[in-house]
Scaffold this active site. Structure first.
Site, short mmCIF file in Angstrom:
data_model
loop_
_atom_site.label_atom_id
_atom_site.label_comp_id
_atom_site.label_asym_id
_atom_site.label_seq_id
_atom_site.Cartn_x
_atom_site.Cartn_y
_atom_site.Cartn_z
N GLN B 150 -39.15 2.50 -4.46
CA GLN B 150 -39.60 3.62 -4.75
C GLN B 150 -39.38 3.87 -6.20
OE1 GLN B 150 -35.81 4.33 -3.04
NE2 GLN B 150 -36.83 6.82 -2.27
N TYR B 336 10.16 -8.16 -4.46
CA TYR B 336 10.44 -8.43 -2.50
C TYR B 336 8.74 -9.08 -2.37
CZ TYR B 336 13.92 -4.68 -1.81
OH TYR B 336 14.53 -3.35 -1.81
N GLY B 449 16.05 -1.42 6.57
CA GLY B 449 15.04 -1.85 7.53
C GLY B 449 15.15 -2.88 7.62
N ASN B 485 8.19 -2.36 6.52
CA ASN B 485 8.73 -3.04 5.90
C ASN B 485 8.18 -3.76 4.44
OD1 ASN B 485 11.32 -1.31 6.37
ND2 ASN B 485 11.60 -2.55 8.19
#
Lengths: 260, 554, 140
Positions: B150, B336, B449, B485
């Site tokens: 194009q 964690y 948890g 968790n």
């Protein structure tokens, strides 16, 4: 179906920690009272109300009869605080890994056996029990007075609980970032200077001497490599593995489970 | 206790004093370099000079204080000698972690065979190695945002999109030999011979494209955009390379093939309740994430290393980014996750498990995955891990949270059982065994948890029925009770890779993904995952898609 | 591809790991004696943080007034101890000086600490700048 007379065994095992866990869990065992902290001081440490003040209520007393009729509710004998409409309050303990007398899950199990009307939650750095306010005060005093509590290695902490896994300090106390309790060197005992959420008390509340290490090890509920290793308690291992086996098998081939 | 190896810890002097046998083990990498006498003088001088200049806060030179104090020690990235602060390991602060996820998300694998069939059968044009090369040249122009066909198109600034390209691979050596080398991921060159053989057999004679959409596109838009951008530019490239009529009906076939029929994106669609588009981290099965880890080919004799790298990748992409940000946000989750890939603690437990399996269980994959085996070996590995925490206060303090200890002990146990049995579901069952014993032994586990997830997980660990379970490798972050968790997805990823690394498998479940990430041109090096995260800490990692070229100069 | 920065090297550290966390007074005495040991280049400590203000719960905003968070004098300089010390890292100027430094430090610890401790040689502190150093404006 014939009724069986079930006799609770509370906890398996033959080694010292297992026996100590059984003592805590068995409501027929009267736990030793190591100290007598005045109730007003307990109330101050909890920090929910000033001693002598009225209990806040969240609903009218039950005997006013404004609860809708419910046969299930009618089955349950309410505890005192529920009868009066007290709000739910809590006490939260932190138990050091270094030979604190009781440990979080054993607390939960003990609470379940010994108390009614409780909501308990167990984490590693803290363990909480929530009840109606007047009832939680009674339970808190019982626990602070008895052998579940060591003044140096058990903490009463509502927030900023870090310390359970950390070495004891030079005075033998579990670390507390907010120093809610301190060592009184002159008297050789521990005293609380702040309530469980760190608000200073008007005057220190003595809670007594820490238990000697020898006593703590004799009363321990922990299995540790430098104490009694859990693998040396055959019955505890067997029961724990049984839980593992049953949960595993029942999850995908329950038809295969055969037990005596 | 079995013999304790010092291989993870520094081989230097340590002494014990008084009657207390609280022996503390260093958790740090061995700096053999100190002892190389010929460079020593230089190093000391260099260190002294750097120390004077460095202005690192521990010196507190600016305030003239004689003592550096800290609450958190720097974390050593496991199996590297790089240290970073906890802050450096939050994904927002770490350009390497960001690029890691960017490189995953912006990768889409698109087959060429459907398109070639259309060209030959529908359009009666020939497809030859020459035309394929011409196509590849074209698509390497269009994919980064160059225009073809194009007129009057707006193109993308090359500096912003220089990370975008397309390569191909195939199991057909003859065909690949005729493709321009710069466009090829050569399975024979990148993989050890036996792994190359497995991969080529799995891929067969098909020809696949590995498309890297510009990092910028994935950043501003979303995961679902990737396959569309890719398909659009692939279609344009076909049009120009094969001189097709743009917009004739057959073009729809290319678009359809590139978007759907022959398209492999990295993350599958998630359950509707997640309210997200496709190709996000939550949709990546553990086995597919594990296939991105490349240590299986660079260190084929070290399954532990590969598994630990998978743990690190799972920790960052699934725990830190997916659960820690997509599903929650904020700053609470980093530590964690970092517990599983820092300070060589999980390393020590895992390599202990390897030695133990070789000593007592006949080596990798020699044990049947029976309940008895899981219980016996699992108890041994878990007890070793917990004993280390109990005997060494330094380890207990490094992992001051119960959740960290629970995750690390369970990961070591699960990976160990996976090594011994060659079975990932047995491995994940071992994770839960560790959790049960940990809870029983110490009377504590992790945060609230863990009381749920890690007590009920054993029940689904072997289930394959469709609404109950899956082979572990096909489970992912949205597997029921895994999305709840933080702190678990790292270990689950490691457990997905472990049995396959132990078996010498070339891949876990997706050979195409395995090959796609064996690519030197990727900005993030998936063969050295913790090292890359460490380079992010050191501000040595250069990410892609930086906007410097289009923003005001300083 | 990404180029690594020029190589920076660590100096050895002797880590003192006492059986108990140290009170401020003990820390003060210990640090001053450690700084007097030959070939000690710098000392860093790690410990449990002692906040000044409570950031949680009903008492939020209130002072902590932790008794161990106090001013001590190290090398003649006043400094505020902000942690309950659990680890002390004594950096030594050269690996060749480490054996003697270990002996000297052992003597100091035996003298000052009323409980057991372990000593170890390694590298525990950062020796390269990281992102957070730049963020805090600590890199010139």
């Amino acid at each position: 179906m014939a009724k069986t007379k079930y006799k609770a065994q509370f906890y398996p095992g033959t080694t010292l920690p297992a026996k100590n866990r059984r003592r805590f869990l068995n409501p027929a065992v009267k736990l030793e009272k190591l100290r007598d902290v005045p109730m007003d001081d307990v109330v101050k440490i909890l920090g929910h109300r000033t001693p002598g003040s009225d209990y806040a209520t969240i609903h009218p007393p039950l005997d006013e009869g404004s609860e809708p009729k419910c046969p299930i509710r009618a089955l349950v004998e309410p505890i005192e605080g529920a009868k009066k409409g007290d709000r739910i309050r809590y006490v939260q303990f932190t138990d050091s890994v270094y030979w604190a007398p009781i440990i979080p899950y054993v607390r939960a199990q003990m609470y379940m056996w010994r108390y009614r009307g409780i909501d308990t939650g167990t984490l590693s750095g803290r363990q909480i029990i929530e009840m109606r306010e007047r009832d939680v005060e009674k339970v808190a005093k019982e626990l602070i007075d008895n052998e579940t509590f060591d003044t140096a290695r058990t903490g009463i902490r509502g927030a900023t609980v870090h310390g359970h896994a950390v070495r004891l300090d030079q005075n033998g106390l579990m670390f507390d970032a907010w120093q809610r309790f301190r060592w009184n060197a002159k008297k050789g005992e521990v005293e609380y200077v702040k309530d469980q959420v760190g608000v200073p008390l008007d005057k220190p509340v003595p809670v007594g001497k820490p238990m000697p290490e020898k006593w703590l090890k004799e009363h321990t509920t922990m299995f540790r490599a430098d104490g009694v290793d859990m693998r040396d308690d055959e019955e505890v291992m067997r029961q724990n593995l049984r839980i593992h086996t049953l949960r595993t098998k029942c999850g995908f081939k329950p038809f295969d489970v055969k037990e005596d | 206790m079995a013999k304790e190896k010092e291989k993870m810890f520094i081989a230097a002097m340590h002494k014990k004093f008084k009657e207390d046998p609280t022996e503390v083990r260093s958790q740090h990498y061995s700096y053999g370099g100190w002892r190389q006498s010929k460079r020593k003088r230089e190093w000391v001088e260099q260190a002294n000079k750097i120390a004077k200049d460095r202005g690192i806060p521990m010196m507190n030179q600016d305030v003239g204080v004689a003592l550096g104090q800290r609450v958190l020690m720097p974390y050593q990235l496991s199996h590297t000698d790089i240290y970073g602060e906890a802050d450096d390991l939050h994904w927002v602060n770490n350009a390497a972690m960001q690029q890691c996820w960017d490189d995953i998300r912006r990768t889409v694998i698109v087959g060429l065979d459907v398109a070639h069939n259309v060209i030959e059968k529908r359009l009666s044009k020939e497809v030859t190695p020459e035309t394929i090369n011409r196509y590849l040249e074209a698509v390497n122009h269009t994919m980064p945002g160059g225009a073809v066909v194009q007129e009057h198109m707006a193109e993308l600034c090359p500096e912003l999109v220089k990370d975008s390209y397309v390569k191909v691979f195939s199991g057909d050596d003859e065909l690949i030999d005729e493709i321009d080398k710069c466009f090829v991921i050569d399975i024979n060159k990148e993989f050890p011979a036996d792994q190359a053989k497995q991969l080529k057999a799995a891929v067969g004679k098909k020809l696949w494209q590995v498309v890297r959409v510009p990092t910028m596109v994935g950043r501003v838009c979303d995961g679902g955009t990737i396959s569309r951008h890719s398909a659009m530019q692939i279609s344009m490239a076909f049009i120009t390379a094969y001189r097709l009529a743009a917009g004739e009906a057959a073009i729809a076939d290319f678009a359809f093939a590139a978007k759907h029929a022959a398209m492999v994106e990295m993350g599958t669609m998630m359950p509707a309740r997640r309210a997200r588009g496709p190709n996000e981290p939550g949709g990546i099965p553990f086995g597919v994430l594990a296939d991105m880890v490349q240590s299986t080919r660079t260190k084929p004799d070290d399954p532990a290393r590969a598994s630990l790298e998978a743990v690190a990748l799972g920790a960052v992409v699934l725990d830190q980014i997916y659960l820690g940000s997509y599903m929650s946000g904020g700053v609470g989750f980093t530590q964690y996750a970092t517990a599983a890939y820092t300070d060589n603690i999980l390393e020590d437990y895992t390599y202990w498990a390897v030695d133990h399996i070789k000593d007592k269980y006949g080596g990798f994959c020699k044990s049947k995955p029976s309940n008895e085996l899981i219980e016996k070996l699992g108890s041994e590995i878990n007890s070793y891990a917990l004993e280390m925490y109990e005997r060494y206060p330094a380890a207990m303090e490094a992992h001051f949270g119960g959740s960290q200890r629970a995750t690390v002990a369970a990961a070591a146990t699960g990976i160990g059982i996976a090594f011994a049995t060659g079975n990932a579901n047995a491995g994940v069952n071992g994770w839960y065994l560790s959790m049960y014993q940990h809870r029983e032994r110490l009377g504590r586990l992790g945060f609230y948890g863990y009381d749920l997830q890690d007590n009920c997980g054993a029940a689904n660990s072997f289930s394959y029925r469709s609404d109950e379970g899956l082979p572990h490798e096909l489970r992912g972050p949205n597997y029921p009770i895994y999305a709840m968790n933080v702190g678990h997805l790292s270990g689950y990823t490691g457990i997905a890779l472990a049995p396959h690394a132990a078996r010498g498998d070339a891949y876990v479940c997706h050979p195409l993904v395995k090959i796609a990430f064996a690519d030197k041109n990727l900005p993030f090096d998936f063969a050295n995952i913790t090292k890359e995260f460490g380079r992010g800490c050191l501000r040595e990692f250069m990410p892609m898609g930086e906007r410097t070229a289009v923003i005001p100069a300083k | 591809m990404n180029k690594p920065a020029s190589e920076e090297v660590p100096l050895p550290e002797i880590k003192i790991f006492p059986e108990r966390l140290l009170l401020a007074d003990t820390t003060e005495v210990l640090l001053n004696k450690l700084y007097a040991v030959k070939n000690v280049r710098q000392i860093n400590v790690q410990g449990e943080g002692l906040p000044t203000v409570m950031k949680a719960g009903p008492g939020t905003g209130g002072p902590v007034n932790h008794p161990e968070r106090k001013m001590i004098k190290v090398k003649g300089e006043d400094l505020e101890l902000t942690v309950l010390v659990g680890n002390i890292f004594v950096e030594i100027r050269d690996i060749d000086f480490v054996p003697q430094a270990l002996k000297d430090i052992e003597e100091v610890c035996k003298e000052v600490l009323p409980f057991s401790f372990t000593l170890e040689v390694g590298r525990y502190s950062k020796f390269k700048r990281t992102v957070s150093d730049y963020q805090k404006g600590l890199v010139k």
